[in-house]
Write a protein that holds these residues in place. Structure first.
Motif, PDB file in Angstrom:
ATOM      1  N   PHE A 206       0.840  -1.193   0.000  1.00 50.74           N
ATOM      2  CA  PHE A 206       0.000   0.000   0.000  1.00 50.74           C
ATOM      3  C   PHE A 206       0.878   1.247   0.000  1.00 50.74           C
ATOM      4  CE2 PHE A 206      -2.296  -3.419   2.054  1.00 50.74           C
ATOM      5  CZ  PHE A 206      -3.533  -3.375   1.438  1.00 50.74           C
ATOM      6  N   ASP A 207       0.485   2.259  -0.775  1.00 55.19           N
ATOM      7  CA  ASP A 207       1.260   3.497  -0.854  1.00 55.19           C
ATOM      8  C   ASP A 207       0.706   4.546   0.098  1.00 55.19           C
ATOM      9  OD1 ASP A 207      -1.092   3.936  -2.216  1.00 55.19           O
ATOM     10  OD2 ASP A 207      -0.164   4.854  -3.977  1.00 55.19           O
ATOM     11  N   TRP A 208       0.595   4.186   1.357  1.00 52.38           N
ATOM     12  CA  TRP A 208       0.078   5.099   2.372  1.00 52.38           C
ATOM     13  C   TRP A 208       1.087   6.176   2.739  1.00 52.38           C
ATOM     14  CZ3 TRP A 208      -2.123   0.956   6.282  1.00 52.38           C
ATOM     15  CH2 TRP A 208      -3.245   0.357   5.724  1.00 52.38           C
ATOM     16  N   TYR A 209       2.368   5.905   2.558  1.00 53.28           N
ATOM     17  CA  TYR A 209       3.421   6.835   2.961  1.00 53.28           C
ATOM     18  C   TYR A 209       4.412   7.020   1.814  1.00 53.28           C
ATOM     19  CZ  TYR A 209       1.734   5.912   7.704  1.00 53.28           C
ATOM     20  OH  TYR A 209       0.958   5.789   8.828  1.00 53.28           O
ATOM     21  N   ASP A 210       5.135   8.139   1.849  1.00 49.67           N
ATOM     22  CA  ASP A 210       6.163   8.390   0.840  1.00 49.67           C
ATOM     23  C   ASP A 210       7.435   7.600   1.116  1.00 49.67           C
ATOM     24  OD1 ASP A 210       4.666  10.174  -0.691  1.00 49.67           O
ATOM     25  OD2 ASP A 210       5.229  11.879   0.569  1.00 49.67           O
ATOM     26  N   GLU A 211       7.811   7.503   2.390  1.00 51.55           N
ATOM     27  CA  GLU A 211       9.111   6.937   2.751  1.00 51.55           C
ATOM     28  C   GLU A 211       9.013   5.567   3.411  1.00 51.55           C
ATOM     29  OE1 GLU A 211      11.744   8.406   1.722  1.00 51.55           O
ATOM     30  OE2 GLU A 211      10.717  10.231   1.042  1.00 51.55           O
ATOM     31  N   LYS A 212       7.827   5.032   3.556  1.00 52.99           N
ATOM     32  CA  LYS A 212       7.649   3.711   4.173  1.00 52.99           C
ATOM     33  C   LYS A 212       6.908   2.804   3.198  1.00 52.99           C
ATOM     34  CE  LYS A 212       6.842   5.909   8.689  1.00 52.99           C
ATOM     35  NZ  LYS A 212       6.529   7.255   8.156  1.00 52.99           N
ATOM     36  N   VAL A 213       7.259   1.540   3.194  1.00 53.55           N
ATOM     37  CA  VAL A 213       6.527   0.535   2.420  1.00 53.55           C
ATOM     38  C   VAL A 213       5.629  -0.220   3.377  1.00 53.55           C
ATOM     39  CG1 VAL A 213       6.680  -1.456   0.890  1.00 53.55           C
ATOM     40  CG2 VAL A 213       8.457   0.310   0.809  1.00 53.55           C
ATOM     41  N   VAL A 214       4.347  -0.260   3.084  1.00 46.54           N
ATOM     42  CA  VAL A 214       3.372  -0.981   3.908  1.00 46.54           C
ATOM     43  C   VAL A 214       3.012  -2.277   3.193  1.00 46.54           C
ATOM     44  CG1 VAL A 214       1.102  -0.919   5.004  1.00 46.54           C
ATOM     45  CG2 VAL A 214       2.486   1.169   4.869  1.00 46.54           C
ATOM     46  N   VAL A 215       3.188  -3.398   3.897  1.00 50.30           N
ATOM     47  CA  VAL A 215       2.992  -4.725   3.311  1.00 50.30           C
ATOM     48  C   VAL A 215       2.020  -5.519   4.164  1.00 50.30           C
ATOM     49  CG1 VAL A 215       4.125  -6.842   2.523  1.00 50.30           C
ATOM     50  CG2 VAL A 215       5.387  -4.681   2.516  1.00 50.30           C
ATOM     51  N   ARG A 216       1.004  -6.088   3.533  1.00 50.37           N
ATOM     52  CA  ARG A 216       0.065  -6.973   4.231  1.00 50.37           C
ATOM     53  C   ARG A 216       0.269  -8.394   3.729  1.00 50.37           C
ATOM     54  NH1 ARG A 216      -4.868  -9.508   3.718  1.00 50.37           N
ATOM     55  NH2 ARG A 216      -6.149  -9.582   5.614  1.00 50.37           N
ATOM     56  N   LEU A 217       0.356  -9.363   4.673  1.00 53.66           N
ATOM     57  CA  LEU A 217       0.560 -10.762   4.329  1.00 53.66           C
ATOM     58  C   LEU A 217      -0.534 -11.629   4.934  1.00 53.66           C
ATOM     59  CD1 LEU A 217       3.439  -9.556   5.797  1.00 53.66           C
ATOM     60  CD2 LEU A 217       4.353 -11.392   4.384  1.00 53.66           C
ATOM     61  N   GLU A 218      -0.988 -12.607   4.177  1.00 53.28           N
ATOM     62  CA  GLU A 218      -1.834 -13.662   4.719  1.00 53.28           C
ATOM     63  C   GLU A 218      -1.035 -14.957   4.721  1.00 53.28           C
ATOM     64  OE1 GLU A 218      -5.530 -14.019   2.693  1.00 53.28           O
ATOM     65  OE2 GLU A 218      -6.228 -12.008   3.270  1.00 53.28           O
ATOM     66  N   LEU A 219      -1.096 -15.687   5.830  1.00 49.79           N
ATOM     67  CA  LEU A 219      -0.368 -16.943   5.966  1.00 49.79           C
ATOM     68  C   LEU A 219      -1.333 -18.082   6.237  1.00 49.79           C
ATOM     69  CD1 LEU A 219       1.596 -14.577   7.239  1.00 49.79           C
ATOM     70  CD2 LEU A 219       2.992 -16.526   7.883  1.00 49.79           C
ATOM     71  N   MET A 220      -0.928 -19.285   5.826  1.00 50.71           N
ATOM     72  CA  MET A 220      -1.586 -20.504   6.263  1.00 50.71           C
ATOM     73  C   MET A 220      -0.518 -21.362   6.927  1.00 50.71           C
ATOM     74  SD  MET A 220      -4.171 -22.308   6.839  1.00 50.71           S
ATOM     75  CE  MET A 220      -5.428 -21.405   5.955  1.00 50.71           C
ATOM     76  N   ILE A 221      -0.692 -21.579   8.222  1.00 52.09           N
ATOM     77  CA  ILE A 221       0.303 -22.291   9.019  1.00 52.09           C
ATOM     78  C   ILE A 221      -0.214 -23.692   9.329  1.00 52.09           C
ATOM     79  CG2 ILE A 221       1.557 -22.302  11.199  1.00 52.09           C
ATOM     80  CD1 ILE A 221       1.061 -19.201  11.211  1.00 52.09           C
ATOM     81  N   SER A 222       0.637 -24.663   9.104  1.00 53.33           N
ATOM     82  CA  SER A 222       0.306 -26.047   9.428  1.00 53.33           C
ATOM     83  C   SER A 222       1.440 -26.633  10.250  1.00 53.33           C
ATOM     84  CB  SER A 222       0.105 -26.864   8.146  1.00 53.33           C
ATOM     85  OG  SER A 222      -0.188 -28.213   8.455  1.00 53.33           O
ATOM     86  N   ASP A 223       1.119 -27.118  11.442  1.00 55.20           N
ATOM     87  CA  ASP A 223       2.150 -27.776  12.243  1.00 55.20           C
ATOM     88  C   ASP A 223       1.604 -29.068  12.842  1.00 55.20           C
ATOM     89  OD1 ASP A 223       1.174 -27.355  15.090  1.00 55.20           O
ATOM     90  OD2 ASP A 223       1.357 -25.264  14.488  1.00 55.20           O
ATOM     91  N   ARG A 224       2.537 -29.926  13.167  1.00 52.88           N
ATOM     92  CA  ARG A 224       2.194 -31.210  13.779  1.00 52.88           C
ATOM     93  C   ARG A 224       2.785 -31.206  15.171  1.00 52.88           C
ATOM     94  NH1 ARG A 224       3.912 -36.369  10.432  1.00 52.88           N
ATOM     95  NH2 ARG A 224       5.965 -35.471  10.860  1.00 52.88           N
ATOM     96  N   ARG A 225       1.943 -31.501  16.158  1.00 55.95           N
ATOM     97  CA  ARG A 225       2.410 -31.422  17.547  1.00 55.95           C
ATOM     98  C   ARG A 225       1.768 -32.504  18.406  1.00 55.95           C
ATOM     99  NH1 ARG A 225       0.756 -25.642  19.542  1.00 55.95           N
ATOM    100  NH2 ARG A 225       1.424 -25.083  17.432  1.00 55.95           N
ATOM    101  N   ARG A 226       2.449 -32.819  19.497  1.00 58.43           N
ATOM    102  CA  ARG A 226       1.925 -33.786  20.454  1.00 58.43           C
ATOM    103  C   ARG A 226       0.879 -33.099  21.312  1.00 58.43           C
ATOM    104  NH1 ARG A 226       6.143 -36.641  24.377  1.00 58.43           N
ATOM    105  NH2 ARG A 226       6.687 -34.440  24.658  1.00 58.43           N
ATOM    106  N   SER A 227      -0.258 -33.732  21.452  1.00 52.49           N
ATOM    107  CA  SER A 227      -1.332 -33.174  22.269  1.00 52.49           C
ATOM    108  C   SER A 227      -0.935 -33.202  23.736  1.00 52.49           C
ATOM    109  CB  SER A 227      -2.626 -33.965  22.075  1.00 52.49           C
ATOM    110  OG  SER A 227      -3.011 -33.969  20.720  1.00 52.49           O
ATOM    111  N   PRO A 228      -1.282 -32.151  24.490  1.00 59.44           N
ATOM    112  CA  PRO A 228      -0.946 -32.136  25.923  1.00 59.44           C
ATOM    113  C   PRO A 228      -1.542 -33.332  26.657  1.00 59.44           C
ATOM    114  CG  PRO A 228      -1.693 -29.979  25.198  1.00 59.44           C
ATOM    115  CD  PRO A 228      -1.964 -30.924  24.061  1.00 59.44           C
TER     116      PRO A 228
END
Length: 221
Positions: free
Chosen positions: A152-174
Motif C-alpha cells: 500500500f502506498d500510504w506513505y512516501d518513505e515507508k513501504v506498507v505490506v500486508r501478508l496472509e499466511l496458512m500455518i500447518s504444524d504437527r504437535r503432540r497433544s498435551p
C-alpha cells in the motif's frame, strides 16, 4: 479509505532457518485508509495533502518508523531451540522436534521488492518462533505458506505490506501420546523503512490496520 494496492501472488514453502519462497505477481486495487475514529491519518498520502511530520508543514519529511517508536520497545518472539533437540515416541514412531527460525537481515536498500521479501521472511520466522518457543518439546513439523501479499502506498518513505499466511504444524497433544496436525490462518501488516519495521497482527479478509498507528516495533535496523 486505502491507497492503491499491488498484490504479489502465491508464496509457498517450508520455513527452515528463515528460508525464502518463490512468487508470482498480479495486480489489485484498494482504497485510501482512515484511522479508527474516522479521521484520515495525517502522515498518510492523500489527494491534495502532504504528510504531517509534526513541524507544521515546513518540510515534506515524514517521521521514520524509529521516530514513531522507541528502539528499546522493539520485540519479537525469540529463543534458542535447535531442531531435533527433543525426541519423543508415540507407538513405534520417534519424532524430533522443530527448532526456532532465524530472522532475516535488514534489506540493504528499502524498496517495494526488498520490503516485501523482508516482511514475508520475517513474518514466517515470527510465527514459527511464536509457536516453537512456548512449545519447544511438542512441535514435530512446521510449515508456513504465504498465499497473498499486498503493498500500500500510504506513505512516501515507508513501504506498507500486508501478508496472509496458512500455518500447518504437527504437535503432540498435551497429556496424550498421539500427534495432531493443526492448521491456523494468520495475517499481519508491516511498515518498513530504512530505520526499522513495525508490525500489527490482523485477521484474514479484514481491512488492514496501519502498523504505525496501532502496531508495535519489531526491529530497528
Amino acid at each position: 479509505m486505502l491507497g492503491t494496492a499491488a498484490v504479489t501472488g502465491v508464496f509457498a514453502g517450508c520455513l527452515e532457518g528463515g528460508g525464502t519462497a518463490s512468487d508470482s505477481s498480479q495486480d489489485r486495487t484498494g482504497d485510501d485508509s482512515e484511522t479508527g475514529d474516522g479521521d484520515t491519518d495525517p502522515d498518510r498520502n492523500e489527494t491534495g495533502g502532504e504528510p504531517d511530520d509534526g513541524t507544521g508543514g515546513e518540510t515534506g519529511t515524514e517521521p521514520t518508523v524509529v521516530e514513531r517508536f522507541d528502539c528499546g520497545s522493539a520485540h519479537r518472539p525469540s529463543c534458542d531451540v535447535d531442531a531435533g533437540e527433543y525426541v519423543f515416541e508415540t507407538g513405534d514412531t520417534a519424532y524430533e522436534t522443530v527448532g526456532t527460525a532465524a530472522y532475516p537481515d535488514p534489506p540493504d536498500e528499502v524498496t517495494e521488492s526488498t520490503a516485501t521479501t523482508f516482511a514475508k521472511d520475517h513474518e514466517r520466522a515470527y510465527q514459527q518462533n511464536a509457536a516453537v518457543c512456548p512449545e519447544n518439546e511438542s512441535i514435530t513439523d512446521y510449515n508456513a505458506t504465504v498465499p497473498t501479499i499486498e503493498t500500500f502506498d500510504w506513505y512516501d518513505e515507508k513501504v506498507v505490506v500486508r501478508l496472509e499466511l496458512m500455518i500447518s504444524d504437527r504437535r503432540r497433544s498435551p497429556g496424550a501420546s498421539d500427534v495432531d496436525i493443526v492448521d491456523t490462518p494468520s495475517a499481519a501488516v508491516y511498515a518498513i523503512d530504512e530505520t526499522g519495521a513495525a508490525r500489527v497482527e490482523t485477521k484474514r479478509y479484514q481491512e488492514p490496520e496501519d502498523p504505525i498507528e496501532s502496531g508495535e516495533l519489531v526491529v530497528c535496523f
